[in-house]
Design a protein around this motif. Sequence first.
Motif, PDB file in Angstrom:
ATOM      1  N   VAL A   1     -41.638 -18.712  60.019  1.00 26.30           N
ATOM      2  CA  VAL A   1     -42.110 -17.640  58.756  1.00 26.30           C
ATOM      3  C   VAL A   1     -40.700 -16.843  58.615  1.00 26.30           C
ATOM      4  O   VAL A   1     -40.088 -16.584  57.534  1.00 26.30           O
ATOM      5  CB  VAL A   1     -43.211 -17.021  58.570  1.00 26.30           C
ATOM      6  CG1 VAL A   1     -43.305 -15.885  57.513  1.00 26.30           C
ATOM      7  CG2 VAL A   1     -44.333 -18.056  58.677  1.00 26.30           C
ATOM      8  N   ARG A   2     -40.289 -16.306  59.831  1.00 21.61           N
ATOM      9  CA  ARG A   2     -39.089 -15.445  59.618  1.00 21.61           C
ATOM     10  C   ARG A   2     -37.898 -16.222  59.258  1.00 21.61           C
ATOM     11  O   ARG A   2     -36.800 -15.731  58.489  1.00 21.61           O
ATOM     12  CB  ARG A   2     -38.752 -14.837  61.035  1.00 21.61           C
ATOM     13  CG  ARG A   2     -37.958 -13.822  61.202  1.00 21.61           C
ATOM     14  CD  ARG A   2     -37.597 -13.339  62.642  1.00 21.61           C
ATOM     15  NE  ARG A   2     -38.791 -12.791  63.147  1.00 21.61           N
ATOM     16  CZ  ARG A   2     -39.361 -13.179  64.148  1.00 21.61           C
ATOM     17  NH1 ARG A   2     -38.375 -14.018  65.045  1.00 21.61           N
ATOM     18  NH2 ARG A   2     -40.469 -13.046  64.851  1.00 21.61           N
ATOM     19  N   THR A   3     -37.574 -17.435  59.800  1.00 26.49           N
ATOM     20  CA  THR A   3     -36.544 -18.265  59.131  1.00 26.49           C
ATOM     21  C   THR A   3     -36.660 -18.496  57.909  1.00 26.49           C
ATOM     22  O   THR A   3     -35.523 -18.311  57.079  1.00 26.49           O
ATOM     23  CB  THR A   3     -36.523 -19.506  60.146  1.00 26.49           C
ATOM     24  OG1 THR A   3     -36.573 -19.213  61.654  1.00 26.49           O
ATOM     25  CG2 THR A   3     -35.079 -20.323  59.712  1.00 26.49           C
ATOM     26  N   LEU A   4     -37.684 -18.955  57.439  1.00 22.37           N
ATOM     27  CA  LEU A   4     -37.939 -19.271  55.868  1.00 22.37           C
ATOM     28  C   LEU A   4     -37.587 -18.088  55.229  1.00 22.37           C
ATOM     29  O   LEU A   4     -36.911 -17.901  53.832  1.00 22.37           O
ATOM     30  CB  LEU A   4     -39.328 -19.703  55.736  1.00 22.37           C
ATOM     31  CG  LEU A   4     -39.446 -20.092  54.076  1.00 22.37           C
ATOM     32  CD1 LEU A   4     -38.915 -21.346  53.797  1.00 22.37           C
ATOM     33  CD2 LEU A   4     -40.938 -20.396  54.195  1.00 22.37           C
TER      34      LEU A   4
ATOM     35  N   ASP B   1     -35.727 -15.372  55.805  1.00 25.30           N
ATOM     36  CA  ASP B   1     -34.189 -15.381  55.821  1.00 25.30           C
ATOM     37  C   ASP B   1     -33.513 -16.128  55.025  1.00 25.30           C
ATOM     38  O   ASP B   1     -32.656 -15.744  54.291  1.00 25.30           O
ATOM     39  CB  ASP B   1     -33.721 -15.459  57.168  1.00 25.30           C
ATOM     40  CG  ASP B   1     -33.827 -14.332  58.209  1.00 25.30           C
ATOM     41  OD1 ASP B   1     -34.578 -13.268  57.717  1.00 25.30           O
ATOM     42  OD2 ASP B   1     -34.134 -14.678  59.618  1.00 25.30           O
ATOM     43  N   ARG B   2     -33.951 -17.549  54.711  1.00 28.37           N
ATOM     44  CA  ARG B   2     -33.226 -18.160  54.014  1.00 28.37           C
ATOM     45  C   ARG B   2     -33.599 -17.901  52.573  1.00 28.37           C
ATOM     46  O   ARG B   2     -32.731 -18.020  51.432  1.00 28.37           O
ATOM     47  CB  ARG B   2     -33.697 -19.924  54.206  1.00 28.37           C
ATOM     48  CG  ARG B   2     -33.299 -20.279  55.577  1.00 28.37           C
ATOM     49  CD  ARG B   2     -33.748 -21.606  55.700  1.00 28.37           C
ATOM     50  NE  ARG B   2     -33.252 -22.666  54.715  1.00 28.37           N
ATOM     51  CZ  ARG B   2     -33.718 -23.870  54.521  1.00 28.37           C
ATOM     52  NH1 ARG B   2     -34.557 -24.367  55.353  1.00 28.37           N
ATOM     53  NH2 ARG B   2     -33.098 -24.713  53.683  1.00 28.37           N
ATOM     54  N   VAL B   3     -34.707 -17.517  52.217  1.00 28.23           N
ATOM     55  CA  VAL B   3     -35.310 -16.814  50.838  1.00 28.23           C
ATOM     56  C   VAL B   3     -34.530 -15.777  50.575  1.00 28.23           C
ATOM     57  O   VAL B   3     -33.869 -15.528  49.096  1.00 28.23           O
ATOM     58  CB  VAL B   3     -36.779 -16.772  50.770  1.00 28.23           C
ATOM     59  CG1 VAL B   3     -37.239 -16.116  49.407  1.00 28.23           C
ATOM     60  CG2 VAL B   3     -37.419 -18.318  50.741  1.00 28.23           C
ATOM     61  N   SER B   4     -34.434 -14.719  51.389  1.00 25.34           N
ATOM     62  CA  SER B   4     -33.657 -13.591  51.076  1.00 25.34           C
ATOM     63  C   SER B   4     -32.080 -13.723  50.732  1.00 25.34           C
ATOM     64  O   SER B   4     -31.519 -13.131  49.878  1.00 25.34           O
ATOM     65  CB  SER B   4     -33.817 -12.732  52.053  1.00 25.34           C
ATOM     66  OG  SER B   4     -33.034 -12.972  53.244  1.00 25.34           O
ATOM     67  N   ARG B   5     -31.615 -14.963  51.232  1.00 18.48           N
ATOM     68  CA  ARG B   5     -30.035 -15.294  51.090  1.00 18.48           C
ATOM     69  C   ARG B   5     -29.830 -15.943  49.677  1.00 18.48           C
ATOM     70  O   ARG B   5     -28.910 -15.949  49.382  1.00 18.48           O
ATOM     71  CB  ARG B   5     -29.620 -16.178  52.190  1.00 18.48           C
ATOM     72  CG  ARG B   5     -29.261 -15.494  53.414  1.00 18.48           C
ATOM     73  CD  ARG B   5     -28.573 -16.328  54.421  1.00 18.48           C
ATOM     74  NE  ARG B   5     -29.576 -17.750  54.730  1.00 18.48           N
ATOM     75  CZ  ARG B   5     -29.768 -18.019  55.680  1.00 18.48           C
ATOM     76  NH1 ARG B   5     -29.309 -17.478  56.826  1.00 18.48           N
ATOM     77  NH2 ARG B   5     -30.362 -19.223  55.761  1.00 18.48           N
ATOM     78  N   LEU B   6     -31.052 -16.551  48.991  1.00 17.48           N
ATOM     79  CA  LEU B   6     -30.905 -16.944  47.796  1.00 17.48           C
ATOM     80  C   LEU B   6     -30.717 -15.942  46.668  1.00 17.48           C
ATOM     81  O   LEU B   6     -31.036 -14.712  46.758  1.00 17.48           O
ATOM     82  CB  LEU B   6     -32.291 -17.725  47.313  1.00 17.48           C
ATOM     83  CG  LEU B   6     -32.551 -18.894  47.892  1.00 17.48           C
ATOM     84  CD1 LEU B   6     -33.930 -19.340  47.688  1.00 17.48           C
ATOM     85  CD2 LEU B   6     -31.482 -20.109  47.791  1.00 17.48           C
ATOM     86  N   PRO B   7     -29.690 -16.152  45.768  1.00 16.99           N
ATOM     87  CA  PRO B   7     -29.538 -15.251  44.618  1.00 16.99           C
ATOM     88  C   PRO B   7     -30.725 -15.176  43.801  1.00 16.99           C
ATOM     89  O   PRO B   7     -31.332 -15.834  43.556  1.00 16.99           O
ATOM     90  CB  PRO B   7     -28.454 -15.989  43.769  1.00 16.99           C
ATOM     91  CG  PRO B   7     -28.486 -17.375  43.946  1.00 16.99           C
ATOM     92  CD  PRO B   7     -29.201 -17.527  45.479  1.00 16.99           C
ATOM     93  N   GLY B   8     -30.805 -13.646  43.267  1.00 16.94           N
ATOM     94  CA  GLY B   8     -31.984 -13.219  42.670  1.00 16.94           C
ATOM     95  C   GLY B   8     -31.722 -13.675  41.038  1.00 16.94           C
ATOM     96  O   GLY B   8     -31.020 -14.308  40.724  1.00 16.94           O
TER      97      GLY B   8
END
Length: 167
Positions: free
Chosen positions: A104-107, A109-116
């Motif tokens: 969940v932490r990895t996912l 992190d990946r989602v937080s790196r996506l542009p808003g």
Amino acid sequence: MTETSPAKPSGTDFIPAPASSSAPPAVTPAVAAASTGKAALPASGAVNHADQLARIEDKTARIEDKYARSEALLSRVEEKVESASTRMNDAARQVDLSSLRSEVRTLSDRVSRLPGTGALVLTAIITAVLTVALMVAVQRMNLDRMLPHSLGGQSQTTPANPSASNP
């Protein structure tokens, strides 16, 4: 382990042997009742049977004690095994939770790196404005002839404006 050698019992069930061999032994009522129907037993035989009975009762008591100790030991072992299995189940659950947390932490992190959403809308607006500006520049500079015919460019052999003599 069981003892094979005869030992004097220390319990209250012990029937002592006569203090002197010259005194007649005291016969219990149960032994006396048993001996009335049969031929009279010698006094030493009644004492011998009582002594054997006392030894048997003593050994039985020791066996019962050993059984009780064994049972207590087995119950403690059972409790320890149950406790260990509970701890192992908890540890396995924690390992599962730990791996789930890391995924969940990895996912996350990946989602937080996506542009808003704001960045995506801004990119779309900039792309549209630049596309329109570049197309206007291409048409003003008359560069649309350089584009291939399949993209909407005009062929170079036909004139751009038809002649006015053709009505």
